[in-house]
Design an enzyme around this catalytic site. Structure first.
Site, short mmCIF file in Angstrom:
data_model
loop_
_atom_site.label_atom_id
_atom_site.label_comp_id
_atom_site.label_asym_id
_atom_site.label_seq_id
_atom_site.Cartn_x
_atom_site.Cartn_y
_atom_site.Cartn_z
N SER A 172 0.85 -1.20 0.00
CA SER A 172 0.00 0.00 0.00
C SER A 172 0.87 1.24 0.00
O SER A 172 2.03 1.21 0.46
CB SER A 172 -0.87 0.01 1.26
OG SER A 172 -1.52 1.25 1.40
N TYR A 192 -1.71 -1.13 10.55
CA TYR A 192 -1.86 -1.51 9.14
C TYR A 192 -0.66 -1.05 8.31
O TYR A 192 -0.07 -1.82 7.55
CB TYR A 192 -3.15 -0.89 8.61
CG TYR A 192 -3.41 -1.06 7.13
CD1 TYR A 192 -3.95 -2.23 6.62
CD2 TYR A 192 -3.11 -0.02 6.24
CE1 TYR A 192 -4.20 -2.36 5.26
CE2 TYR A 192 -3.36 -0.15 4.88
CZ TYR A 192 -3.90 -1.32 4.39
OH TYR A 192 -4.14 -1.45 3.04
P1 NAD Z 1 -11.59 -5.90 0.31
O1 NAD Z 1 -12.27 -5.79 1.61
O2 NAD Z 1 -12.42 -6.07 -0.88
O3 NAD Z 1 -10.56 -7.12 0.35
C1 NAD Z 1 -9.90 -7.54 1.51
C2 NAD Z 1 -10.16 -9.02 1.66
O4 NAD Z 1 -9.34 -9.52 2.71
C3 NAD Z 1 -11.58 -9.36 2.04
O5 NAD Z 1 -12.41 -9.52 0.90
C4 NAD Z 1 -11.40 -10.65 2.82
O6 NAD Z 1 -11.73 -11.76 1.99
C5 NAD Z 1 -9.94 -10.71 3.14
N1 NAD Z 1 -9.75 -10.90 4.58
C6 NAD Z 1 -9.73 -9.96 5.54
N2 NAD Z 1 -9.61 -10.56 6.75
C7 NAD Z 1 -9.54 -11.91 6.51
C8 NAD Z 1 -9.42 -13.05 7.36
N3 NAD Z 1 -9.33 -12.95 8.68
N4 NAD Z 1 -9.40 -14.27 6.76
C9 NAD Z 1 -9.50 -14.39 5.41
N5 NAD Z 1 -9.61 -13.34 4.57
C10 NAD Z 1 -9.63 -12.11 5.13
O7 NAD Z 1 -10.65 -4.63 0.18
P2 NAD Z 1 -9.47 -4.26 -0.85
O8 NAD Z 1 -9.27 -2.82 -0.65
O9 NAD Z 1 -9.71 -4.80 -2.18
O10 NAD Z 1 -8.21 -4.98 -0.20
C11 NAD Z 1 -7.35 -5.85 -0.90
C12 NAD Z 1 -5.92 -5.55 -0.54
O11 NAD Z 1 -5.59 -4.24 -1.03
C13 NAD Z 1 -5.63 -5.52 0.95
O12 NAD Z 1 -4.39 -6.15 1.20
C14 NAD Z 1 -5.52 -4.05 1.25
O13 NAD Z 1 -4.69 -3.80 2.36
C15 NAD Z 1 -4.89 -3.55 -0.04
N6 NAD Z 1 -5.01 -2.11 -0.26
C16 NAD Z 1 -6.23 -1.54 -0.42
C17 NAD Z 1 -6.29 -0.17 -0.64
C18 NAD Z 1 -7.60 0.53 -0.82
O14 NAD Z 1 -7.62 1.76 -0.82
N7 NAD Z 1 -8.71 -0.16 -0.98
C19 NAD Z 1 -5.12 0.60 -0.67
C20 NAD Z 1 -3.91 -0.04 -0.52
C21 NAD Z 1 -3.86 -1.39 -0.29
#
Ligand code: NAD
Ligand code: MG
Length: 300
Positions: free
Chosen positions: A192, A205
């Site tokens: 991230s 985080y």
């Molecule tokens: P999202 O909520 O759609 O995806 C995160 C997923 O993590 C969930 O769908 C879930 O299946 C999984 N998860 C969380 N806790 C869990 C657990 N205990 N057991 C199994 N699965 C679990 O959100 P997203 O934003 O698409 O996130 C995907 C990745 O992108 C993450 O690593 C997040 O840190 C990263 N990210 C997101 C952003 C943003 O702005 N959305 C920015 C930077 C990084």
């Protein structure tokens, strides 16, 4: 400046997606795409494959929603069989993604479970490889993000859970995947912009995301000689259920992503191509790289 209205093949990245102002909303953790307001785009109507992952077999954690869902849809349209891992509470989102994969004619596998559960962590990769008949791409994408305004509000339990999902599971799953990944295989981790520009309310985080970058670069050096490439993608603000399930304080949602040079948050669909590129044979000389996809914020 030339007018691009006569060039329908050319999108202005500023206006390609709207500058949304999401209303305050609280979903219980984990959030669902099914109830996200406004809806996010995972490329269902737009992503066009061109056989860049033909014959490949991928496991994507958190593949039910957000960035992972967009990557799962793109991988299938590029010719890969895809297993997605997700929490049991996310079955509705997972069903949508599995249907999208199946619509391409590729094989889909849904593997629900909790990455806080060591038994699930230990068996997930074996189950994915069994379901798909092998594995040559692992996308570590599941992530936990729960804001805490003050360090005094951040319990050891939350710190431990954030590190287990974001870090420990990544170690366990990646180690298990080495039993299956052939030469030419690929590991892609999701870090991230928080790794370099941590927000005051996301210190646990952000710490995990910096660690993911270090893991990616060190492991790329270790596995490069074995013909396995390790890379990372570092998203900026992307509109996903993570943000509405205590990922951000509610009052921040209307301005989410407005502070990047493009002036709007990213949509999950805009993250798919970088993950396709890093997994593909075309990226054969790219390893230990963090690909920043963040709307223009300066990043190392
Ligand atoms: P999202 O909520 O759609 O995806 C995160 C997923 O993590 C969930 O769908 C879930 O299946 C999984 N998860 C969380 N806790 C869990 C657990 N205990 N057991 C199994 N699965 C679990 O959100 P997203 O934003 O698409 O996130 C995907 C990745 O992108 C993450 O690593 C997040 O840190 C990263 N990210 C997101 C952003 C943003 O702005 N959305 C920015 C930077 C990084
Ligand atoms: Mg989800």
């Amino acid at each position: 400046m030339p007018d691009n209205t006569q060039m329908p093949y050319l999108n202005n990245p500023v206006t390609k997606y709207p500058k949304i102002s999401p209303p305050p909303q609280d979903q219980p953790e984990p959030g669902l795409d099914a109830t996200l307001d406004p809806k996010a785009d995972h490329g269902e109507k737009t992503y066009q494959g061109s056989g860049r992952l033909a014959g490949r077999k991928a496991l994507i954690t958190g593949g039910d929603s957000g960035i992972g869902a967009a990557v799962a849809i793109a991988y299938a349209r590029e010719g890969a069989d895809v297993a997605i891992a997700y929490l049991p509470a996310e079955e509705e989102d997972a069903r949508h993604v599995i249907a999208q994969i199946q619509a391409t004619g590729q094989q889909a596998a849904g593997l629900p479970g909790d990455l806080l559960d060591p038994e699930y962590r230990d068996s997930l990769v074996d189950d994915a490889a069994e379901a798909l008949g092998g594995l040559d791409i692992l996308v570590n994408n599941a992530g936990k993000q729960v804001y805490a305004e003050k360090l005094e509000d951040l319990t050891d339990q939350q710190v431990s859970e954030t590190f287990q999902v974001n870090i420990i599971a990544m170690f366990t799953l990646t180690r298990a995947a080495l039993k299956y990944l052939p030469e030419g295989g690929s590991i892609i981790n999701t870090t991230s912009i928080q790794a370099y520009q941590p927000s005051a309310h996301l210190v646990d985080y952000a710490s995990t995301k910096a660690a993911i970058n270090a893991f990616t670069k060190g492991l790329a050096e270790q596995l490069g000689p074995r013909g396995i490439r390790v890379n990372a993608v570092a998203p900026g603000p992307v509109w996903t259920p993570l943000q509405v399930s205590f990922g951000q304080p509610n009052e921040r949602l209307p301005h989410f992503g407005h502070n990047v040079p493009l002036g709007r948050p990213g949509q999950p669909a805009e993250l798919a191509a970088p993950y396709v590129f890093l997994a593909s044979d075309e990226a054969s000389y790219v390893l230990g790289e963090t690909l920043n996809v963040n709307g223009g914020k300066p990043s190392p």
